[in-house]
Design a protein around this motif. Structure first.
Motif, PDB file in Angstrom:
ATOM      1  N   ARG A   2       0.819  -1.216   0.000  1.00 42.41           N
ATOM      2  CA  ARG A   2       0.000   0.000   0.000  1.00 42.41           C
ATOM      3  C   ARG A   2       0.856   1.271   0.000  1.00 42.41           C
ATOM      4  O   ARG A   2       0.492   2.238  -0.683  1.00 42.41           O
ATOM      5  N   PRO A   3       1.993   1.309   0.711  1.00 44.05           N
ATOM      6  CA  PRO A   3       2.838   2.509   0.605  1.00 44.05           C
ATOM      7  C   PRO A   3       3.325   2.756  -0.825  1.00 44.05           C
ATOM      8  O   PRO A   3       3.367   3.898  -1.281  1.00 44.05           O
ATOM      9  N   LEU A   4       3.663   1.685  -1.552  1.00 44.79           N
ATOM     10  CA  LEU A   4       4.071   1.837  -2.948  1.00 44.79           C
ATOM     11  C   LEU A   4       2.917   2.358  -3.791  1.00 44.79           C
ATOM     12  O   LEU A   4       3.100   3.241  -4.644  1.00 44.79           O
ATOM     13  N   ALA A   5       1.722   1.853  -3.541  1.00 43.77           N
ATOM     14  CA  ALA A   5       0.536   2.345  -4.263  1.00 43.77           C
ATOM     15  C   ALA A   5       0.338   3.831  -4.001  1.00 43.77           C
ATOM     16  O   ALA A   5       0.064   4.607  -4.937  1.00 43.77           O
ATOM     17  N   ASN A   6       0.498   4.244  -2.746  1.00 43.75           N
ATOM     18  CA  ASN A   6       0.344   5.666  -2.422  1.00 43.75           C
ATOM     19  C   ASN A   6       1.406   6.532  -3.104  1.00 43.75           C
ATOM     20  O   ASN A   6       1.110   7.648  -3.547  1.00 43.75           O
ATOM     21  N   ILE A   7       2.613   6.019  -3.201  1.00 46.80           N
ATOM     22  CA  ILE A   7       3.672   6.759  -3.900  1.00 46.80           C
ATOM     23  C   ILE A   7       3.302   6.924  -5.374  1.00 46.80           C
ATOM     24  O   ILE A   7       3.419   8.018  -5.940  1.00 46.80           O
ATOM     25  N   LEU A   8       2.838   5.846  -5.991  1.00 43.51           N
ATOM     26  CA  LEU A   8       2.458   5.912  -7.405  1.00 43.51           C
ATOM     27  C   LEU A   8       1.246   6.812  -7.627  1.00 43.51           C
ATOM     28  O   LEU A   8       1.198   7.563  -8.607  1.00 43.51           O
ATOM     29  N   ILE A   9       0.286   6.759  -6.720  1.00 45.60           N
ATOM     30  CA  ILE A   9      -0.865   7.669  -6.795  1.00 45.60           C
ATOM     31  C   ILE A   9      -0.369   9.112  -6.680  1.00 45.60           C
ATOM     32  O   ILE A   9      -0.818   9.994  -7.412  1.00 45.60           O
ATOM     33  N   GLY A  10       0.568   9.342  -5.782  1.00 47.81           N
ATOM     34  CA  GLY A  10       1.148  10.677  -5.628  1.00 47.81           C
ATOM     35  C   GLY A  10       1.851  11.152  -6.890  1.00 47.81           C
ATOM     36  O   GLY A  10       1.766  12.330  -7.262  1.00 47.81           O
ATOM     37  N   ALA A  66      -7.966  10.758  -2.349  1.00 50.21           N
ATOM     38  CA  ALA A  66      -7.562   9.360  -2.157  1.00 50.21           C
ATOM     39  C   ALA A  66      -6.387   9.245  -1.185  1.00 50.21           C
ATOM     40  O   ALA A  66      -6.331   8.314  -0.385  1.00 50.21           O
ATOM     41  N   LEU A  67      -5.474  10.183  -1.246  1.00 51.06           N
ATOM     42  CA  LEU A  67      -4.303  10.122  -0.366  1.00 51.06           C
ATOM     43  C   LEU A  67      -4.562  10.688   1.027  1.00 51.06           C
ATOM     44  O   LEU A  67      -3.878  10.325   1.976  1.00 51.06           O
ATOM     45  N   LEU A  68      -5.546  11.570   1.153  1.00 52.76           N
ATOM     46  CA  LEU A  68      -5.741  12.292   2.408  1.00 52.76           C
ATOM     47  C   LEU A  68      -6.945  11.852   3.239  1.00 52.76           C
ATOM     48  O   LEU A  68      -7.010  12.159   4.425  1.00 52.76           O
ATOM     49  N   HIS A  69      -7.889  11.154   2.621  1.00 56.08           N
ATOM     50  CA  HIS A  69      -9.110  10.805   3.373  1.00 56.08           C
ATOM     51  C   HIS A  69      -8.790   9.781   4.464  1.00 56.08           C
ATOM     52  O   HIS A  69      -8.111   8.787   4.221  1.00 56.08           O
ATOM     53  N   PRO A  70      -9.306  10.002   5.668  1.00 57.31           N
ATOM     54  CA  PRO A  70      -8.979   9.095   6.781  1.00 57.31           C
ATOM     55  C   PRO A  70      -9.652   7.724   6.707  1.00 57.31           C
ATOM     56  O   PRO A  70      -9.155   6.764   7.292  1.00 57.31           O
ATOM     57  N   ASP A  71     -10.763   7.621   5.994  1.00 58.77           N
ATOM     58  CA  ASP A  71     -11.459   6.328   5.870  1.00 58.77           C
ATOM     59  C   ASP A  71     -10.838   5.555   4.703  1.00 58.77           C
ATOM     60  O   ASP A  71     -10.949   5.979   3.550  1.00 58.77           O
ATOM     61  N   PRO A  72     -10.214   4.412   4.975  1.00 56.59           N
ATOM     62  CA  PRO A  72      -9.536   3.658   3.912  1.00 56.59           C
ATOM     63  C   PRO A  72     -10.453   3.255   2.757  1.00 56.59           C
ATOM     64  O   PRO A  72     -10.018   3.235   1.605  1.00 56.59           O
ATOM     65  N   ALA A  73     -11.693   2.918   3.051  1.00 57.16           N
ATOM     66  CA  ALA A  73     -12.614   2.506   1.983  1.00 57.16           C
ATOM     67  C   ALA A  73     -12.926   3.673   1.050  1.00 57.16           C
ATOM     68  O   ALA A  73     -12.954   3.518  -0.179  1.00 57.16           O
ATOM     69  N   ILE A  74     -13.161   4.840   1.632  1.00 56.90           N
ATOM     70  CA  ILE A  74     -13.438   6.029   0.814  1.00 56.90           C
ATOM     71  C   ILE A  74     -12.189   6.440   0.049  1.00 56.90           C
ATOM     72  O   ILE A  74     -12.246   6.780  -1.138  1.00 56.90           O
ATOM     73  N   ALA A  75     -11.042   6.387   0.700  1.00 51.76           N
ATOM     74  CA  ALA A  75      -9.782   6.726   0.040  1.00 51.76           C
ATOM     75  C   ALA A  75      -9.545   5.807  -1.161  1.00 51.76           C
ATOM     76  O   ALA A  75      -9.174   6.270  -2.246  1.00 51.76           O
ATOM     77  N   LYS A  76      -9.783   4.522  -0.969  1.00 53.74           N
ATOM     78  CA  LYS A  76      -9.591   3.569  -2.071  1.00 53.74           C
ATOM     79  C   LYS A  76     -10.576   3.834  -3.202  1.00 53.74           C
ATOM     80  O   LYS A  76     -10.198   3.772  -4.384  1.00 53.74           O
ATOM     81  N   ALA A  77     -11.821   4.141  -2.863  1.00 50.44           N
ATOM     82  CA  ALA A  77     -12.817   4.427  -3.899  1.00 50.44           C
ATOM     83  C   ALA A  77     -12.392   5.641  -4.730  1.00 50.44           C
ATOM     84  O   ALA A  77     -12.497   5.618  -5.968  1.00 50.44           O
ATOM     85  N   PHE A  78     -11.912   6.681  -4.087  1.00 52.62           N
ATOM     86  CA  PHE A  78     -11.439   7.863  -4.818  1.00 52.62           C
ATOM     87  C   PHE A  78     -10.207   7.509  -5.666  1.00 52.62           C
ATOM     88  O   PHE A  78     -10.072   8.002  -6.789  1.00 52.62           O
ATOM     89  N   ALA A  79      -9.332   6.684  -5.137  1.00 50.78           N
ATOM     90  CA  ALA A  79      -8.138   6.294  -5.893  1.00 50.78           C
ATOM     91  C   ALA A  79      -8.516   5.519  -7.154  1.00 50.78           C
ATOM     92  O   ALA A  79      -8.032   5.825  -8.244  1.00 50.78           O
ATOM     93  N   VAL A  80      -9.381   4.534  -6.999  1.00 49.25           N
ATOM     94  CA  VAL A  80      -9.802   3.733  -8.150  1.00 49.25           C
ATOM     95  C   VAL A  80     -10.510   4.617  -9.176  1.00 49.25           C
ATOM     96  O   VAL A  80     -10.197   4.572 -10.368  1.00 49.25           O
ATOM     97  N   PRO A 108       1.229   5.375 -16.162  1.00 54.97           N
ATOM     98  CA  PRO A 108       1.396   5.549 -14.711  1.00 54.97           C
ATOM     99  C   PRO A 108       0.102   5.285 -13.926  1.00 54.97           C
ATOM    100  O   PRO A 108       0.147   4.702 -12.835  1.00 54.97           O
ATOM    101  N   ALA A 109      -1.035   5.685 -14.490  1.00 59.37           N
ATOM    102  CA  ALA A 109      -2.310   5.468 -13.784  1.00 59.37           C
ATOM    103  C   ALA A 109      -2.617   3.980 -13.660  1.00 59.37           C
ATOM    104  O   ALA A 109      -3.040   3.514 -12.593  1.00 59.37           O
ATOM    105  N   LEU A 110      -2.410   3.228 -14.734  1.00 63.71           N
ATOM    106  CA  LEU A 110      -2.689   1.794 -14.676  1.00 63.71           C
ATOM    107  C   LEU A 110      -1.701   1.060 -13.775  1.00 63.71           C
ATOM    108  O   LEU A 110      -2.086   0.115 -13.080  1.00 63.71           O
ATOM    109  N   LEU A 111      -0.473   1.505 -13.764  1.00 64.22           N
ATOM    110  CA  LEU A 111       0.521   0.919 -12.857  1.00 64.22           C
ATOM    111  C   LEU A 111       0.113   1.166 -11.399  1.00 64.22           C
ATOM    112  O   LEU A 111       0.117   0.236 -10.579  1.00 64.22           O
ATOM    113  N   ALA A 112      -0.270   2.405 -11.089  1.00 67.43           N
ATOM    114  CA  ALA A 112      -0.720   2.727  -9.728  1.00 67.43           C
ATOM    115  C   ALA A 112      -1.963   1.922  -9.366  1.00 67.43           C
ATOM    116  O   ALA A 112      -2.071   1.403  -8.246  1.00 67.43           O
ATOM    117  N   LEU A 113      -2.884   1.793 -10.311  1.00 65.42           N
ATOM    118  CA  LEU A 113      -4.119   1.030 -10.058  1.00 65.42           C
ATOM    119  C   LEU A 113      -3.802  -0.442  -9.811  1.00 65.42           C
ATOM    120  O   LEU A 113      -4.347  -1.059  -8.885  1.00 65.42           O
TER     121      LEU A 113
END
Length: 120
Positions: A2-10, A66-80, A108-113
């Motif tokens: 998940r940290p790698l995913a967050n880096i790629l999303i960033g 996606a990176l800042l929301h405290p609820d992991p489910a909501i953060a993931k939904a925004f990321a996807v 980059p988006a598909l790699l992060a996804l």
């Protein structure tokens, strides 16, 4: 993972902040050079590019949530959602404008996804 995913999303977020800036406030200067436009083209295209930049800003905003929301489910939904939108926009840009957009946005988006979905 998940940290790698967050880096790629960033990274995708930063790419879209840069695109937003190029298409809006920097369009007549740096944007002109990046997009390879002549001076007379810039004035004609500026309103449409500013509008397009606005949409890229919205993509960046979704990824920021996606990176800042405290609820992991909501953060993931925004990321996807954000990453899928970026990927689709990149494909459309590659088909209609320039193939390079596929590699700047979609890859980059598909790699992060992929990393995000494997992180579960």
């Amino acid at each position: 993972m998940r940290p790698l995913a967050n880096i790629l999303i960033g990274v995708v977020l930063l790419i879209h902040v840069y695109i937003f800036l190029l298409e809006t406030v920097l369009f007549r200067t740096r944007g002109r050079k990046v997009f390879g436009l002549r001076a007379e083209q810039v004035e004609v295209m500026a309103p449409a590019m500013s509008n397009q930049g606005c949409y890229n800003g919205f993509l960046a905003a979704a990824l920021a949530v996606a990176l800042l929301h405290p609820d992991p489910a909501i953060a993931k939904a925004f990321a996807v959602f954000g990453l899928l939108c970026v990927a689709v926009a990149g494909v459309w840009g590659a088909v209609t404008v320039q193939r390079r957009i596929l590699f700047v946005q979609t890859v980059p988006a598909l790699l992060a996804l992929a990393v995000l979905l494997l992180a579960q």
